[in-house]
Scaffold this motif. Structure first.
Motif, PDB file in Angstrom:
ATOM      1  N   TRP A  20     -22.735 -13.304  -0.940  1.00  0.00           N
ATOM      2  CA  TRP A  20     -23.006 -13.594  -2.346  1.00  0.00           C
ATOM      3  C   TRP A  20     -21.896 -13.040  -3.246  1.00  0.00           C
ATOM      4  O   TRP A  20     -21.625 -13.591  -4.311  1.00  0.00           O
ATOM      5  CB  TRP A  20     -24.358 -13.018  -2.773  1.00  0.00           C
ATOM      6  N   THR A  21     -21.235 -11.965  -2.826  1.00  0.00           N
ATOM      7  CA  THR A  21     -20.201 -11.357  -3.669  1.00  0.00           C
ATOM      8  C   THR A  21     -19.009 -12.276  -3.879  1.00  0.00           C
ATOM      9  O   THR A  21     -18.361 -12.216  -4.926  1.00  0.00           O
ATOM     10  CB  THR A  21     -19.708 -10.030  -3.060  1.00  0.00           C
ATOM     11  N   ILE A  22     -18.738 -13.122  -2.915  1.00  0.00           N
ATOM     12  CA  ILE A  22     -17.570 -14.006  -3.021  1.00  0.00           C
ATOM     13  C   ILE A  22     -17.696 -14.924  -4.231  1.00  0.00           C
ATOM     14  O   ILE A  22     -16.723 -15.130  -4.977  1.00  0.00           O
ATOM     15  CB  ILE A  22     -17.367 -14.818  -1.723  1.00  0.00           C
ATOM     16  N   SER A  23     -18.896 -15.470  -4.469  1.00  0.00           N
ATOM     17  CA  SER A  23     -19.065 -16.356  -5.628  1.00  0.00           C
ATOM     18  C   SER A  23     -18.841 -15.593  -6.934  1.00  0.00           C
ATOM     19  O   SER A  23     -18.318 -16.146  -7.897  1.00  0.00           O
ATOM     20  CB  SER A  23     -20.440 -17.022  -5.616  1.00  0.00           C
ATOM     21  N   TYR A  24     -19.211 -14.317  -6.974  1.00  0.00           N
ATOM     22  CA  TYR A  24     -18.972 -13.496  -8.159  1.00  0.00           C
ATOM     23  C   TYR A  24     -17.473 -13.299  -8.385  1.00  0.00           C
ATOM     24  O   TYR A  24     -16.974 -13.441  -9.496  1.00  0.00           O
ATOM     25  CB  TYR A  24     -19.650 -12.137  -8.012  1.00  0.00           C
ATOM     26  N   PHE A  25     -16.768 -12.956  -7.304  1.00  0.00           N
ATOM     27  CA  PHE A  25     -15.327 -12.732  -7.421  1.00  0.00           C
ATOM     28  C   PHE A  25     -14.592 -14.014  -7.791  1.00  0.00           C
ATOM     29  O   PHE A  25     -13.681 -13.990  -8.621  1.00  0.00           O
ATOM     30  CB  PHE A  25     -14.748 -12.162  -6.122  1.00  0.00           C
ATOM     31  N   VAL A  26     -14.977 -15.124  -7.212  1.00  0.00           N
ATOM     32  CA  VAL A  26     -14.324 -16.401  -7.519  1.00  0.00           C
ATOM     33  C   VAL A  26     -14.495 -16.737  -8.998  1.00  0.00           C
ATOM     34  O   VAL A  26     -13.536 -17.102  -9.676  1.00  0.00           O
ATOM     35  CB  VAL A  26     -14.864 -17.532  -6.611  1.00  0.00           C
ATOM     36  N   LEU A  27     -15.714 -16.591  -9.516  1.00  0.00           N
ATOM     37  CA  LEU A  27     -15.938 -16.872 -10.936  1.00  0.00           C
ATOM     38  C   LEU A  27     -15.110 -15.937 -11.812  1.00  0.00           C
ATOM     39  O   LEU A  27     -14.491 -16.373 -12.785  1.00  0.00           O
ATOM     40  CB  LEU A  27     -17.421 -16.753 -11.293  1.00  0.00           C
ATOM     41  N   PHE A  28     -15.068 -14.661 -11.459  1.00  0.00           N
ATOM     42  CA  PHE A  28     -14.276 -13.719 -12.250  1.00  0.00           C
ATOM     43  C   PHE A  28     -12.801 -14.113 -12.252  1.00  0.00           C
ATOM     44  O   PHE A  28     -12.154 -14.118 -13.298  1.00  0.00           O
ATOM     45  CB  PHE A  28     -14.438 -12.284 -11.744  1.00  0.00           C
ATOM     46  N   TYR A  29     -12.265 -14.448 -11.090  1.00  0.00           N
ATOM     47  CA  TYR A  29     -10.839 -14.798 -11.027  1.00  0.00           C
ATOM     48  C   TYR A  29     -10.544 -16.117 -11.736  1.00  0.00           C
ATOM     49  O   TYR A  29      -9.446 -16.307 -12.259  1.00  0.00           O
ATOM     50  CB  TYR A  29     -10.339 -14.812  -9.583  1.00  0.00           C
ATOM     51  N   ALA A  60     -24.281 -13.946 -14.163  1.00  0.00           N
ATOM     52  CA  ALA A  60     -25.003 -12.705 -14.436  1.00  0.00           C
ATOM     53  C   ALA A  60     -24.228 -11.494 -13.928  1.00  0.00           C
ATOM     54  O   ALA A  60     -24.387 -10.392 -14.440  1.00  0.00           O
ATOM     55  CB  ALA A  60     -26.383 -12.759 -13.786  1.00  0.00           C
ATOM     56  N   GLY A  61     -23.370 -11.672 -12.950  1.00  0.00           N
ATOM     57  CA  GLY A  61     -22.599 -10.573 -12.403  1.00  0.00           C
ATOM     58  C   GLY A  61     -21.334 -10.244 -13.177  1.00  0.00           C
ATOM     59  O   GLY A  61     -20.683  -9.231 -12.907  1.00  0.00           O
ATOM     60  N   LEU A  62     -20.971 -11.081 -14.136  1.00  0.00           N
ATOM     61  CA  LEU A  62     -19.749 -10.821 -14.904  1.00  0.00           C
ATOM     62  C   LEU A  62     -19.835  -9.523 -15.703  1.00  0.00           C
ATOM     63  O   LEU A  62     -18.816  -8.919 -16.014  1.00  0.00           O
ATOM     64  CB  LEU A  62     -19.437 -11.993 -15.827  1.00  0.00           C
ATOM     65  N   ALA A  63     -21.051  -9.097 -16.013  1.00  0.00           N
ATOM     66  CA  ALA A  63     -21.216  -7.847 -16.761  1.00  0.00           C
ATOM     67  C   ALA A  63     -20.625  -6.675 -15.988  1.00  0.00           C
ATOM     68  O   ALA A  63     -20.078  -5.745 -16.577  1.00  0.00           O
ATOM     69  CB  ALA A  63     -22.697  -7.607 -17.055  1.00  0.00           C
ATOM     70  N   PHE A  64     -20.720  -6.719 -14.664  1.00  0.00           N
ATOM     71  CA  PHE A  64     -20.158  -5.634 -13.855  1.00  0.00           C
ATOM     72  C   PHE A  64     -18.638  -5.600 -13.959  1.00  0.00           C
ATOM     73  O   PHE A  64     -18.038  -4.528 -14.015  1.00  0.00           O
ATOM     74  CB  PHE A  64     -20.587  -5.777 -12.387  1.00  0.00           C
ATOM     75  N   PHE A  65     -18.014  -6.765 -13.992  1.00  0.00           N
ATOM     76  CA  PHE A  65     -16.565  -6.820 -14.158  1.00  0.00           C
ATOM     77  C   PHE A  65     -16.167  -6.343 -15.552  1.00  0.00           C
ATOM     78  O   PHE A  65     -15.121  -5.736 -15.731  1.00  0.00           O
ATOM     79  CB  PHE A  65     -16.045  -8.241 -13.921  1.00  0.00           C
ATOM     80  N   ALA A  66     -17.027  -6.617 -16.536  1.00  0.00           N
ATOM     81  CA  ALA A  66     -16.742  -6.190 -17.909  1.00  0.00           C
ATOM     82  C   ALA A  66     -16.703  -4.669 -18.015  1.00  0.00           C
ATOM     83  O   ALA A  66     -15.945  -4.122 -18.823  1.00  0.00           O
ATOM     84  CB  ALA A  66     -17.776  -6.773 -18.866  1.00  0.00           C
ATOM     85  N   ILE A  67     -17.484  -3.980 -17.195  1.00  0.00           N
ATOM     86  CA  ILE A  67     -17.432  -2.515 -17.189  1.00  0.00           C
ATOM     87  C   ILE A  67     -16.020  -2.054 -16.829  1.00  0.00           C
ATOM     88  O   ILE A  67     -15.469  -1.154 -17.456  1.00  0.00           O
ATOM     89  CB  ILE A  67     -18.469  -1.926 -16.208  1.00  0.00           C
ATOM     90  N   GLY A  68     -15.429  -2.688 -15.843  1.00  0.00           N
ATOM     91  CA  GLY A  68     -14.067  -2.350 -15.450  1.00  0.00           C
ATOM     92  C   GLY A  68     -13.059  -2.632 -16.553  1.00  0.00           C
ATOM     93  O   GLY A  68     -12.109  -1.865 -16.755  1.00  0.00           O
ATOM     94  N   ILE A  69     -13.261  -3.719 -17.286  1.00  0.00           N
ATOM     95  CA  ILE A  69     -12.364  -4.052 -18.401  1.00  0.00           C
ATOM     96  C   ILE A  69     -12.474  -2.986 -19.491  1.00  0.00           C
ATOM     97  O   ILE A  69     -11.463  -2.550 -20.049  1.00  0.00           O
ATOM     98  CB  ILE A  69     -12.682  -5.464 -18.946  1.00  0.00           C
TER      99      ILE A  69
END
Length: 194
Positions: free
Chosen positions: A63-72, A113-122
């Motif tokens: 499931w993490t791959i779809s999150y990473f793909v969307l983020f990239y 819904a997982g983009l919020a986690f990437f936003a923490i890093g930003i």
């Protein structure tokens, strides 16, 4: 693009292995109620389409791959839109709201819904580059308290905020006894690698 060439071959190898083992050798693969079947994993949409059986939404941690793909895919847009600590905070809070609304009204967890986690890093990145670590730590602490009051127990985002606070704290520590010799090189390499 470089990450895709490193990650996707391994991802597709795992999917192929699962198909061989579960579909051809063991013959215990559950039916997919949508009829999409393995295309979910080939097109990296397994978390985007509801399924009655968890097998069709998550093979291990795929499931993490779809999150990473969307983020990239969205990273160039985020890079153009988010130019300061303040805009990073608003982006993160906006993504939390979208994530909360999405999870409350949709039966499957979409990568959005997982983009919020990437936003923490930003936010952490801009807090470091603009010397706002104390403000960032305070904000994350407040968000943990708010989430604890709202949910009554820690959730994944609360733990993410806590990890971010620890990360920001260790970045500025000069000496922590003997553990400094272990932690300092890890933190230094994390913050200096691009």
């Amino acid at each position: 693009v470089k990450r895709a060439f490193r990650i996707l071959p391994l991802y597709y190898s795992i999917i192929f292995l699962w198909w061989i083992i579960r579909g051809c050798i063991v013959h215990d693969m559950p039916m997919d109620n949508t009829g999409i079947g393995w295309w979910r994993y080939i097109l990296i949409i397994s978390t985007s389409v509801p399924a009655k059986n968890d097998y069709w939404q998550n093979l291990g941690a795929t499931w993490t791959i779809s999150y990473f793909v969307l983020f990239y895919i969205l990273a160039p847009l985020l890079y153009k839109l988010v130019k300061s600590f303040r805009s990073a905070i608003f982006t993160m809070l906006g993504l939390f709201v979208v994530s909360h609304i999405w999870n409350a009204h949709v039966s499957c967890v979409m990568p959005i819904a997982g983009l919020a986690f990437f936003a923490i890093g930003i936010v952490i990145y801009y807090s470091d580059t603009q010397q706002r670590q104390n403000i960032c730590t305070t904000l994350f602490s407040i968000l943990i308290v708010v989430r604890l009051i709202y949910y009554g127990a820690p959730d994944t985002l609360s733990y993410s905020f806590l990890l971010a606070i620890v990360f920001l704290s260790f970045k500025n520590i000069k000496h922590i006894g003997k553990s400094h010799k272990i932690i300092a090189p890890i933190v230094k390499s994390t913050w200096t690698s691009e």
